[in-house]
Motif scaffolding. Structure first.
Motif, PDB file in Angstrom:
ATOM      1  N   LEU A   1      -6.272  52.969  62.818  1.00  8.05           N
ATOM      2  CA  LEU A   1      -6.746  53.924  61.819  1.00  8.05           C
ATOM      3  C   LEU A   1      -6.408  55.367  62.199  1.00  8.05           C
ATOM      4  CD1 LEU A   1     -10.278  52.405  61.058  1.00  8.05           C
ATOM      5  CD2 LEU A   1      -8.251  52.309  59.581  1.00  8.05           C
ATOM      6  N   SER A   2      -6.266  55.631  63.501  1.00  5.80           N
ATOM      7  CA  SER A   2      -6.057  57.004  63.970  1.00  5.80           C
ATOM      8  C   SER A   2      -4.588  57.416  64.000  1.00  5.80           C
ATOM      9  CB  SER A   2      -6.661  57.174  65.370  1.00  5.80           C
ATOM     10  OG  SER A   2      -8.047  56.976  65.345  1.00  5.80           O
ATOM     11  N   LEU A   3      -3.702  56.474  64.272  1.00  2.00           N
ATOM     12  CA  LEU A   3      -2.286  56.827  64.359  1.00  2.00           C
ATOM     13  C   LEU A   3      -1.748  57.457  63.072  1.00  2.00           C
ATOM     14  CD1 LEU A   3       0.222  56.830  66.117  1.00  2.00           C
ATOM     15  CD2 LEU A   3       0.728  54.503  65.327  1.00  2.00           C
ATOM     16  N   PRO A   4      -2.077  56.920  61.880  1.00  2.00           N
ATOM     17  CA  PRO A   4      -1.611  57.574  60.651  1.00  2.00           C
ATOM     18  C   PRO A   4      -2.146  58.999  60.498  1.00  2.00           C
ATOM     19  CG  PRO A   4      -2.336  55.332  60.193  1.00  2.00           C
ATOM     20  CD  PRO A   4      -2.757  55.641  61.593  1.00  2.00           C
ATOM     21  N   MET A   5      -3.345  59.269  61.011  1.00  2.00           N
ATOM     22  CA  MET A   5      -3.900  60.621  60.948  1.00  2.00           C
ATOM     23  C   MET A   5      -3.031  61.579  61.762  1.00  2.00           C
ATOM     24  SD  MET A   5      -7.978  59.858  61.412  1.00  2.00           S
ATOM     25  CE  MET A   5      -8.378  61.611  61.436  1.00  2.00           C
ATOM     26  N   PHE A   6      -2.627  61.145  62.949  1.00  2.00           N
ATOM     27  CA  PHE A   6      -1.794  61.974  63.814  1.00  2.00           C
ATOM     28  C   PHE A   6      -0.444  62.272  63.154  1.00  2.00           C
ATOM     29  CE2 PHE A   6       1.550  61.843  67.189  1.00  2.00           C
ATOM     30  CZ  PHE A   6       1.323  63.106  67.705  1.00  2.00           C
ATOM     31  N   VAL A   7       0.178  61.243  62.604  1.00  4.22           N
ATOM     32  CA  VAL A   7       1.500  61.405  61.987  1.00  4.22           C
ATOM     33  C   VAL A   7       1.410  62.277  60.738  1.00  4.22           C
ATOM     34  CG1 VAL A   7       3.405  60.204  60.885  1.00  4.22           C
ATOM     35  CG2 VAL A   7       2.324  59.209  62.916  1.00  4.22           C
ATOM     36  N   LEU A   8       0.484  61.945  59.842  1.00  7.50           N
ATOM     37  CA  LEU A   8       0.351  62.712  58.597  1.00  7.50           C
ATOM     38  C   LEU A   8      -0.021  64.157  58.879  1.00  7.50           C
ATOM     39  CD1 LEU A   8       0.228  62.879  55.510  1.00  7.50           C
ATOM     40  CD2 LEU A   8      -2.160  62.123  55.644  1.00  7.50           C
ATOM     41  N   GLY A   9      -0.985  64.358  59.796  1.00  9.80           N
ATOM     42  CA  GLY A   9      -1.402  65.721  60.122  1.00  9.80           C
ATOM     43  C   GLY A   9      -0.242  66.545  60.654  1.00  9.80           C
ATOM     44  N   GLY A  10       0.553  65.956  61.555  1.00  3.58           N
ATOM     45  CA  GLY A  10       1.696  66.677  62.102  1.00  3.58           C
ATOM     46  C   GLY A  10       2.705  67.055  61.036  1.00  3.58           C
ATOM     47  N   ILE A  11       2.993  66.132  60.130  1.00  2.37           N
ATOM     48  CA  ILE A  11       3.938  66.398  59.043  1.00  2.37           C
ATOM     49  C   ILE A  11       3.435  67.530  58.154  1.00  2.37           C
ATOM     50  CG2 ILE A  11       4.920  65.450  56.913  1.00  2.37           C
ATOM     51  CD1 ILE A  11       5.040  62.724  58.353  1.00  2.37           C
ATOM     52  N   MET A  12       2.149  67.505  57.826  1.00  2.13           N
ATOM     53  CA  MET A  12       1.587  68.515  56.924  1.00  2.13           C
ATOM     54  C   MET A  12       1.516  69.899  57.571  1.00  2.13           C
ATOM     55  SD  MET A  12       1.317  66.867  54.182  1.00  2.13           S
ATOM     56  CE  MET A  12       0.420  68.031  53.141  1.00  2.13           C
ATOM     57  N   ILE A  13       1.311  69.957  58.887  1.00  5.56           N
ATOM     58  CA  ILE A  13       1.320  71.240  59.586  1.00  5.56           C
ATOM     59  C   ILE A  13       2.713  71.857  59.522  1.00  5.56           C
ATOM     60  CG2 ILE A  13       1.132  72.344  61.853  1.00  5.56           C
ATOM     61  CD1 ILE A  13      -1.056  70.242  62.496  1.00  5.56           C
ATOM     62  N   ILE A  14       3.723  71.046  59.843  1.00  8.79           N
ATOM     63  CA  ILE A  14       5.114  71.525  59.785  1.00  8.79           C
ATOM     64  C   ILE A  14       5.456  71.977  58.370  1.00  8.79           C
ATOM     65  CG2 ILE A  14       7.531  70.821  59.992  1.00  8.79           C
ATOM     66  CD1 ILE A  14       6.596  68.884  62.221  1.00  8.79           C
ATOM     67  N   ARG A  15       5.017  71.208  57.394  1.00  3.75           N
ATOM     68  CA  ARG A  15       5.305  71.540  55.995  1.00  3.75           C
ATOM     69  C   ARG A  15       4.655  72.866  55.595  1.00  3.75           C
ATOM     70  NH1 ARG A  15       3.703  67.708  50.821  1.00  3.75           N
ATOM     71  NH2 ARG A  15       4.646  69.025  49.196  1.00  3.75           N
ATOM     72  N   ALA A  16       3.419  73.097  56.050  1.00  2.00           N
ATOM     73  CA  ALA A  16       2.707  74.332  55.699  1.00  2.00           C
ATOM     74  C   ALA A  16       3.420  75.553  56.266  1.00  2.00           C
ATOM     75  CB  ALA A  16       1.273  74.271  56.200  1.00  2.00           C
ATOM     76  N   TYR A  17       3.858  75.466  57.532  1.00  2.00           N
ATOM     77  CA  TYR A  17       4.560  76.602  58.135  1.00  2.00           C
ATOM     78  C   TYR A  17       5.938  76.791  57.502  1.00  2.00           C
ATOM     79  CZ  TYR A  17       1.180  77.586  61.823  1.00  2.00           C
ATOM     80  OH  TYR A  17       0.056  77.985  62.516  1.00  2.00           O
ATOM     81  N   HIS A  18       6.602  75.699  57.152  1.00  2.00           N
ATOM     82  CA  HIS A  18       7.909  75.795  56.498  1.00  2.00           C
ATOM     83  C   HIS A  18       7.767  76.462  55.128  1.00  2.00           C
ATOM     84  CE1 HIS A  18      12.026  74.779  55.458  1.00  2.00           C
ATOM     85  NE2 HIS A  18      11.587  74.260  54.319  1.00  2.00           N
ATOM     86  N   ARG A  19       6.704  76.116  54.398  1.00  2.00           N
ATOM     87  CA  ARG A  19       6.470  76.707  53.093  1.00  2.00           C
ATOM     88  C   ARG A  19       6.215  78.205  53.226  1.00  2.00           C
ATOM     89  NH1 ARG A  19       1.936  74.507  51.946  1.00  2.00           N
ATOM     90  NH2 ARG A  19       2.814  72.534  51.233  1.00  2.00           N
ATOM     91  N   GLN A  20       5.417  78.577  54.226  1.00  5.75           N
ATOM     92  CA  GLN A  20       5.156  80.013  54.437  1.00  5.75           C
ATOM     93  C   GLN A  20       6.426  80.768  54.795  1.00  5.75           C
ATOM     94  OE1 GLN A  20       3.167  81.526  58.042  1.00  5.75           O
ATOM     95  NE2 GLN A  20       1.616  82.418  56.701  1.00  5.75           N
TER      96      GLN A  20
END
Length: 264
Positions: free
Chosen positions: A238-257
Motif C-alpha cells: 500500500l505504501s510503495l504507490p504512495m512513494f512513486v506517485l508522490g515523487g512524480i507529482m513533486i517533480i511535476r509541480a516544480y516543472h510546471r512552476q
C-alpha cells in the motif's frame, strides 16, 4: 528490555473509560487545529475559528471512517464478512492509516470546497498536521504494546506482553521517529521555502510511503495476512504507490512552476 505493563485506560470515571490511544487522537486533532490556524493566519486567509473547527471535525470524521473501512477492506475482509456486526466494534481496534488517508482526502475536498477555500493551499497546510498525528498515534501503539516488530537480538529489543517471550524491534518507535519527527521537519522546512502549490502535500505522501515501506522490514506482519507477493507485507504494497506517485507529482509541480516562470 521488558515493556512495562501499562494500563491502556489512563482514567476511569464510573462506567466511562478514557484510553491512551484515544487521547493521542484527541491531541493530534487539537494540534491540527492550531497548526491550521497558524498557517492560515500567516497567509492572511480570513477563516473563522468556527470554520476551522468544522474543517478539523470533518477531516477527523473522514480519518476515523476511512481508517476503519480501510482496515476491513485491506486487512481482514473475509473475517468481517463472516462477522458483519463487528464492523462497528471500533473499541476492539482495527484502523488503517491508508484508509484514513483516503478518508481524510475525500473529507478535505468536501469541506474545502464547501467553504470556498483553495484546494491545494489547504492541502499543503493540513499536510503539516499529518506527521504530528502519526507520531502521537505510534506512541499510543507502543504504550498499548501492539503493532510491534519482528524478533531481534539487538540490545534495544523489547519484550512485549502480547508478543511472546522474545525481544522484538520497537517498530512503533521507529515509525514515530520517521513518520512523526523526521517527516514533520521535512514538511516544515519545505513549507518555509514557499514551494509550488501541492509540493508539501505530495512530500508528506511520498516520504510517508518511503518510511513506512522501510519500517515494514522490521515490523511483524499482520497475523491474518502474513507475507504476500514476493515476501512483501500489506503495508509495503500500500505504501510503495504512495512513494512513486508522490515523487512524480513533486517533480511535476516544480516543472510546471519552471514553465510558468519562463513564460512570464
Amino acid at each position: 528490555m521488558q515493556l512495562p505493563v501499562i494500563d491502556p485506560v489512563f482514567l476511569r470515571l464510573g462506567p466511562l473509560e478514557f484510553r491512551w490511544y484515544g487521547l493521542m487522537y484527541i491531541l493530534g486533532f487539537l494540534a491540527a487545529f492550531f497548526i491550521i490556524k497558524s498557517q492560515t493566519k500567516k497567509r492572511d486567509m480570513q477563516i473563522s475559528s468556527e470554520t476551522l473547527s468544522d474543517i478539523v471535525f470533518i477531516i477527523a470524521l473522514g480519518i476515523v471512517l476511512g481508517g476503519r473501512a480501510g482496515y476491513i477492506l485491506f486487512y481482514n475482509f473475509s473475517w468481517y464478512v463472516s462477522h458483519p456486526l463487528k464492523v462497528f466494534a471500533v473499541w476492539e481496534g482495527g484502523m488503517s492509516f491508508h484508509g484514513g488517508m483516503i478518508g481524510s482526502i475525500i473529507a478535505g475536498i468536501y469541506v474545502f470546497r464547501k467553504n470556498g477555500l483553495d484546494l491545494w493551499t489547504m492541502a499543503d497546510i493540513t499536510a503539516l498536521t499529518v506527521p504530528v498525528g502519526l507520531g502521537l498515534g505510534r506512541i499510543g501503539n507502543f504504550i498499548n504494546g501492539e503493532l510491534y516488530g519482528r524478533v531481534t537480538d539487538k540490545p534495544w529489543g523489547v519484550v512485549f506482553p502480547s508478543g511472546g517471550n522474545l525481544p522484538r524491534h520497537p517498530s512503533q518507535l521507529y515509525e514515530a521517529f520517521l513518520e512523526g519527527g523526521v517527516l514533520f521537519l521535512m514538511a516544515w522546512v519545505i513549507n518555509k521555502t514557499s514551494p509550488p502549490k501541492s509540493v508539501v502535500f505530495w512530500t508528506v505522501i511520498c516520504c510517508y510511503g518511503l518510511f513506512r515501506f522501510l519500517v515494514e522490514f522490521f515490523r511483524e506482519p499482520d497475523q491474518q495476512l502474513g507475507f504476500l507477493w514476493g515476501g512483501a507485507t500489506m503495508g509495503q504494497l500500500l505504501s510503495l504507490p504512495m512513494f512513486v506517485l508522490g515523487g512524480i507529482m513533486i517533480i511535476r509541480a516544480y516543472h510546471r512552476q519552471k514553465s510558468l516562470n519562463q513564460a512570464a
